[in-house]
Design an enzyme around this catalytic site. Structure first.
Site, PDB file in Angstrom:
ATOM      1  CB  SER A 189       2.420  -4.861   0.907  1.00 54.11           C
ATOM      2  OG  SER A 189       2.301  -6.227   0.609  1.00 54.11           O
ATOM      3  CG  ASP A 316      -5.635  -6.961  -0.251  1.00 55.50           C
ATOM      4  OD1 ASP A 316      -5.065  -7.712  -1.058  1.00 55.50           O
ATOM      5  OD2 ASP A 316      -5.022  -6.156   0.468  1.00 55.50           O
ATOM      6  CG  HIS A 344      -2.112  -5.900  -1.676  1.00 54.86           C
ATOM      7  ND1 HIS A 344      -2.372  -6.175  -0.351  1.00 54.86           N
ATOM      8  CD2 HIS A 344      -0.755  -5.907  -1.791  1.00 54.86           C
ATOM      9  CE1 HIS A 344      -1.237  -6.354   0.305  1.00 54.86           C
ATOM     10  NE2 HIS A 344      -0.239  -6.188  -0.549  1.00 54.86           N
TER      11      HIS A 344
END
Length: 387
Positions: A189, A316, A344
């Site tokens: 991320s 996601d 995610h």
């Protein structure tokens, strides 16, 4: 970018109000009332209790996870002594590791066994506990770090003013590596921003960089810009987000973001096990705002010399598949991998698939070898995710 991104204004006419990602995740109500603020000691105790529970449940499921958790430092790791790997019989491993389609590791052909895991916004070294276990069982040497203000690092997130400050634990770690030793660097991320920063400043210490559904930005781009097409502009975000923190006072610029624990379930963990969601909800910490609003300076002479690989997650809700495709199209990596059914946080939702890809990337050798993009097949997915 945490729950705040699920609640700020998309690009729509003024006055339309703040919109959640209801089309992708459904509505989520904020909890009523406010819980009493915990002291740092109480927060750390909750985190450790939840982590102990997650580890215990993983062991009950058949995993082997005898590692040292360093409470006084920034990393979670276990060193494998000579012979330890070969002494682990297949009967002691979960079925998913020993099935016929599990990737084989040829240790003598690796450029490096050391894999450094960098968490995303709000997370910490704790989120990699499944990945650490699997990589160690394969004979690799994983290390997970807490960035500044994350995990058990007690830096106040509101005090972090630059990406350099946020990434300092990673840069310090790379700087202390022995001469000629390199690592495979994995960022999740917004941890992708710290990975990119490290590529620019410590390229000689990095063999390969892996961006796991991460902000793989270009030169002069901010991590926040990755979300700009789905969300309001940065100016509107800073004016209207209800989740901003003002550590220096309301009359000063915002310093951080806090999570709404109800909404992050839909954004981050739509495919993750409930025990891992429980671990995350008591362990995630506020996000320092300045690092994600800072433009990165990346050069071909440094950043551009390290091989990059991108892992896409196809279910996601936080960084959509379209946004991920845009990232790799505008800043092409050396290879692309895809995890079907991964949310995610595939280190929770698809740990075996993620493990297989990381091992494959670790075994790529010559800079000229561009590994083709590929998706984990339905048959592989079924066999690798049984446990």
């Amino acid at each position: 970018m945490g729950n705040a991104f699920g609640c700020i204004q998309r690009k729509q006419p003024r006055g339309a109000g703040l919109a959640s990602r209801s089309k992708r995740m459904g509505s989520a109500r904020a909890p009523r009332g406010g819980a009493a603020k915990l002291t740092p000691a109480e927060e750390e105790l909750l985190h450790r209790q939840a982590l102990a529970m997650a580890i215990h449940q993983h062991l009950d499921a058949g995993g082997s996870m005898s590692r040292r958790i360093d409470a006084g430092g920034a990393s979670m790791s276990r060193r494998i002594g000579p012979g330890n790997t070969s002494s682990r019989r297949h009967g002691n491993l979960p079925e998913s590791v020993t099935n016929a389609k599990a990737v084989q590791v040829v240790l003598e052909n690796l450029e490096t066994k050391k894999i450094v895991l960098v968490h995303g916004e709000g997370f910490g070294a704790w989120c990699w506990y499944k990945t650490i276990s699997l990589l160690e069982e394969a004979g690799l040497d994983p290390v997970a770090l807490d960035l500044a203000g994350s995990g058990i690092d007690h830096t106040d997130a509101n005090s972090i003013a630059t990406l350099e400050e946020y990434s300092k634990p990673l840069i310090d770690y790379l700087g202390k590596l022995p001469e000629n030793e390199k690592v495979v660097l994995v960022g999740h991320s917004c941890g992708g921003a710290s990975v990119s920063y490290a590529l620019e400043h410590c390229a000689d210490k990095i063999s390969k960089a892996v961006f796991l559904t991460a902000t793989m930005v270009k030169d002069s781009q901010r991590p926040f810009d990755v979300f700009s097409e789905e969300l309001a502009s940065a100016d509107v975000f800073l004016q209207e987000s209800q989740f901003l923190l003002y550590g220096n006072g309301k009359d000063k610029p915002p310093t951080g973001l806090r999570f709404d624990k109800q909404q992050i379930k839909g954004l981050y963990f739509n495919q993750s096990p409930s025990k891992d969601i429980a671990l995350a909800t008591v362990s995630m910490r506020p996000i320092p705002l300045a690092p994600i609003m800072e433009k990165l300076s990346l050069t071909a002479e440094k950043y551009g010399t390290v091989r990059r690989y991108f892992i896409q997650t196809l279910d996601d809700h936080m960084l959509s598949p379209d946004a991920q495709e845009k990232l790799v199209r505008e800043n092409p990596p050396d290879g692309i991998f895809k995890i079907k059914g991964g949310d995610h946080c595939p280190f929770f939702s698809k740990p075996q698939s993620l493990h297989k890809i990381l091992v494959e990337i670790a075994q790529i050798q010559a800079p000229s070898m561009l590994f083709p993009g590929k998706a984990i097949s339905e048959e592989e997915e079924e066999s690798t995710e049984k446990s």
